[in-house]
Design a protein around this motif. Structure first.
Motif, PDB file in Angstrom:
ATOM      1  N   VAL A  37       0.872  -1.178   0.000  1.00 37.25           N
ATOM      2  CA  VAL A  37       0.000   0.000   0.000  1.00 37.25           C
ATOM      3  C   VAL A  37       0.906   1.225   0.000  1.00 37.25           C
ATOM      4  O   VAL A  37       1.884   1.279   0.752  1.00 37.25           O
ATOM      5  CB  VAL A  37      -0.923   0.023   1.229  1.00 37.25           C
ATOM      6  N   ILE A  38       0.611   2.184  -0.867  1.00 36.31           N
ATOM      7  CA  ILE A  38       1.400   3.408  -0.904  1.00 36.31           C
ATOM      8  C   ILE A  38       0.458   4.603  -0.910  1.00 36.31           C
ATOM      9  O   ILE A  38      -0.584   4.588  -1.580  1.00 36.31           O
ATOM     10  CB  ILE A  38       2.352   3.443  -2.118  1.00 36.31           C
TER      11      ILE A  38
ATOM     12  N   ASN B  39      -2.229  -6.189   7.625  1.00 36.05           N
ATOM     13  CA  ASN B  39      -0.802  -6.463   7.825  1.00 36.05           C
ATOM     14  C   ASN B  39      -0.024  -6.505   6.511  1.00 36.05           C
ATOM     15  O   ASN B  39       0.713  -7.449   6.223  1.00 36.05           O
ATOM     16  CB  ASN B  39      -0.613  -7.776   8.582  1.00 36.05           C
ATOM     17  N   VAL B  40      -0.210  -5.458   5.709  1.00 43.30           N
ATOM     18  CA  VAL B  40       0.502  -5.296   4.450  1.00 43.30           C
ATOM     19  C   VAL B  40       1.456  -4.118   4.587  1.00 43.30           C
ATOM     20  O   VAL B  40       1.092  -3.100   5.194  1.00 43.30           O
ATOM     21  CB  VAL B  40      -0.499  -5.047   3.288  1.00 43.30           C
ATOM     22  N   PRO B  41       2.679  -4.194   4.072  1.00 49.32           N
ATOM     23  CA  PRO B  41       3.580  -3.040   4.139  1.00 49.32           C
ATOM     24  C   PRO B  41       2.929  -1.806   3.515  1.00 49.32           C
ATOM     25  O   PRO B  41       2.311  -1.899   2.450  1.00 49.32           O
ATOM     26  CB  PRO B  41       4.799  -3.488   3.331  1.00 49.32           C
ATOM     27  N   ALA B  42       3.060  -0.685   4.198  1.00 50.81           N
ATOM     28  CA  ALA B  42       2.462   0.559   3.712  1.00 50.81           C
ATOM     29  C   ALA B  42       3.478   1.681   3.810  1.00 50.81           C
ATOM     30  O   ALA B  42       4.087   1.886   4.866  1.00 50.81           O
ATOM     31  CB  ALA B  42       1.213   0.911   4.515  1.00 50.81           C
ATOM     32  N   VAL B  43       3.668   2.398   2.721  1.00 51.94           N
ATOM     33  CA  VAL B  43       4.619   3.505   2.668  1.00 51.94           C
ATOM     34  C   VAL B  43       3.837   4.805   2.452  1.00 51.94           C
ATOM     35  O   VAL B  43       2.971   4.880   1.580  1.00 51.94           O
ATOM     36  CB  VAL B  43       5.646   3.318   1.537  1.00 51.94           C
TER      37      VAL B  43
ATOM     38  N   ALA C 174       7.367   4.151   6.662  1.00 51.28           N
ATOM     39  CA  ALA C 174       6.508   2.977   6.456  1.00 51.28           C
ATOM     40  C   ALA C 174       5.947   2.461   7.761  1.00 51.28           C
ATOM     41  O   ALA C 174       6.563   2.586   8.823  1.00 51.28           O
ATOM     42  CB  ALA C 174       7.279   1.866   5.743  1.00 51.28           C
ATOM     43  N   MET C 175       4.765   1.874   7.665  1.00 47.08           N
ATOM     44  CA  MET C 175       4.178   1.181   8.818  1.00 47.08           C
ATOM     45  C   MET C 175       3.915  -0.287   8.415  1.00 47.08           C
ATOM     46  O   MET C 175       3.946  -0.626   7.238  1.00 47.08           O
ATOM     47  CB  MET C 175       2.864   1.836   9.239  1.00 47.08           C
TER      48      MET C 175
ATOM     49  N   PRO D 215      11.902   4.273   9.513  1.00 50.21           N
ATOM     50  CA  PRO D 215      11.916   5.645  10.020  1.00 50.21           C
ATOM     51  C   PRO D 215      11.751   6.669   8.903  1.00 50.21           C
ATOM     52  O   PRO D 215      11.968   6.376   7.722  1.00 50.21           O
ATOM     53  CB  PRO D 215      13.291   5.762  10.678  1.00 50.21           C
ATOM     54  N   ILE D 216      11.373   7.853   9.293  1.00 52.36           N
ATOM     55  CA  ILE D 216      11.215   8.956   8.348  1.00 52.36           C
ATOM     56  C   ILE D 216      12.549   9.236   7.675  1.00 52.36           C
ATOM     57  O   ILE D 216      13.588   9.350   8.332  1.00 52.36           O
ATOM     58  CB  ILE D 216      10.706  10.212   9.075  1.00 52.36           C
TER      59      ILE D 216
END
Length: 324
Positions: free
Chosen positions: A239-240, A263-267, A323-324, A294-295
Motif C-alpha cells: 500500500v502506498i 498487515n501489508v507493508p504501507a509507505v 513505512a508502517m 523511520p522517516i
C-alpha cells in the motif's frame, strides 16, 4: 531548515532554477515550464497554478500520453539495458535511461520512481524477480489522475512483471469509478518520425484492454470503504499513499486501522519532514507501534520546490517518506 541544502541537492543542470530561484521568486513554475516549451501542454498541464485541476479529468481521452519533448530528453522507448543494480538516485536513473541531466522529466517521473523506491524500502525488490504479478494499492491520487501515462515507466523498472495498481481516493470522479487503463507502452516524444509513435499508436493509454504490463484501475471513495470490493481480485503486496497529509484528515484513521489489520507493508510520503512526524504520531496513536521504517528523505522527490508553501517550510512533492 537545517537540511535545506540537502533538500535542494539534485544533479540536474536546472536544480538552482527549480529550487532556490523559485523559493526566492526569481523564477516561477510557469516561467520554468515556459522556457522549455512545456507550459500548459500535455502531461505538464497541472504542474503550475494556471494549469488544469483534477476536476478537469473529464469525459474526453483520459489524459495526454506525450512528453512534449524530443526523444533525446524523455524515456519514450524501452531501456537499452536492464537495471544492473537497484537505483538509488536521480543520477542513477538518468544514467540508466541515457537521459541528459537538462531533461525535466523527473518533475513527472517522481510518481513511478517513488513507487519503485517504496517497493525497495519495503523489502519487496527481490520478490519482483520471483513473481509474475505485482499488486499495489495506491491511496489518495489527485494530480496523478492527469498524468497516468507516466506510470508506464514501471514497465522498464519491473521487466517481465505484470504491475497492477488500484488507485483509490475521493478525487476520482464519479464517472471514472471502475475505469481500467492499460498502459501498453511508454509516453511518447514529440518527434513525428520516432519509432515510439508507431509502437505506441492507439495502444499507449486505453480503456478495456488486458494485454499490458501495467494496468491501472480507478476507484472513487476511501480505502476503508472500498477495500473489500477491490481486494476480491487484488490483494496488495504494498500500500502506498503519496503526499498523504495524514494529520490533516480524520478520514485517514479508519484506513490506518484497516492497514494494520491486513498487515501489508504501507509507505507514506509527504511534502516536508514535519508532516511525516505528525503523521507518524497519528499512526502510533492507532497502532501503538513505531514506524516500520523511520522517516527519511526520498531520493526520488520531485526536484521542484512547492511555491508559497502554507507551512512556510521548503516543501517538495513526495519529499520525505516512512513505512508502517
Amino acid at each position: 531548515m537545517k537540511n535545506l541544502d540537502l533538500l535542494n541537492d539534485f544533479p540536474f543542470t536546472f536544480s538552482q532554477e527549480s529550487t532556490v530561484q523559485i523559493s526566492e521568486k526569481q523564477e516561477s513554475r510557469c516561467s520554468f515550464l515556459r522556457k522549455r516549451g512545456i507550459h500548459q501542454v500535455g502531461l505538464w498541464v497541472c504542474e503550475c497554478r494556471c494549469g488544469a485541476s483534477v476536476t478537469s479529468f473529464g469525459n474526453s481521452r483520459l489524459e495526454s500520453d506525450t512528453w512534449n519533448l524530443s526523444n533525446i530528453l524523455c524515456p519514450c522507448r524501452g531501456p537499452s539495458s536492464p537495471i544492473a543494480k537497484a537505483l538509488c538516485s536521480w543520477k542513477d536513473y538518468y544514467e540508466w535511461r541515457c537521459i541528459p541531466l537538462q531533461s525535466p522529466v523527473s518533475l513527472l517521473l517522481h510518481w513511478p520512481l517513488t513507487v519503485y523506491h517504496s517497493i525497495q524500502l519495503a523489502g519487496l525488490g527481490s520478490l519482483t524477480s520471483e513473481i509474475s504479478k505485482l499488486c499495489i494499492h495506491y491511496l489518495g491520487p489527485e494530480k496523478e489522475l492527469l498524468q497516468l501515462a507516466v506510470f508506464g515507466e514501471l514497465r522498464a523498472l519491473f521487466p517481465g512483471v505484470f504491475v497492477q495498481i488500484e488507485l483509490i481516493g475521493p478525487a476520482v470522479p464519479h464517472h471514472r469509478d471502475g475505469d481500467k487503463i492499460d498502459l501498453h507502452s511508454y509516453a511518447h516524444c514529440i518527434e513525428q518520425d520516432c519509432d515510439c509513435r508507431y509502437k505506441n499508436e492507439n495502444t499507449s493509454c486505453s480503456i478495456g484492454h488486458t494485454s499490458s504490463a501495467v494496468t491501472l484501475q480507478l476507484h472513487r471513495g476511501y480505502y476503508h470503504d472500498r477495500f473489500l470490493d477491490i481486494s476480491k481480485d487484488s490483494h496488495p503486496h504494498l500500500v502506498i499513499a503519496p503526499n498523504a497529509g495524514i494529520a490533516a484528515y480524520a478520514s485517514w484513521l479508519p484506513t490506518i486501522e484497516l492497514i494494520k489489520e491486513i498487515n501489508v507493508p504501507a509507505v507514506f510520503s509527504d511534502y516536508c519532514e514535519e508532516a511525516c512526524n505528525l503523521a507518524a504520531c497519528c499512526i502510533n496513536a492507532v497502532t501503538n507501534q513505531p514506524p516500520r521504517l523511520p522517516i527519511q528523505l526520498n531520493p526520488f522527490r520531485q526536484p521542484m520546490v512547492v511555491e508559497d508553501s502554507p507551512l512556510h517550510l521548503p516543501c517538495y512533492s513526495n519529499c520525505f517518506l516512512f513505512a508502517m
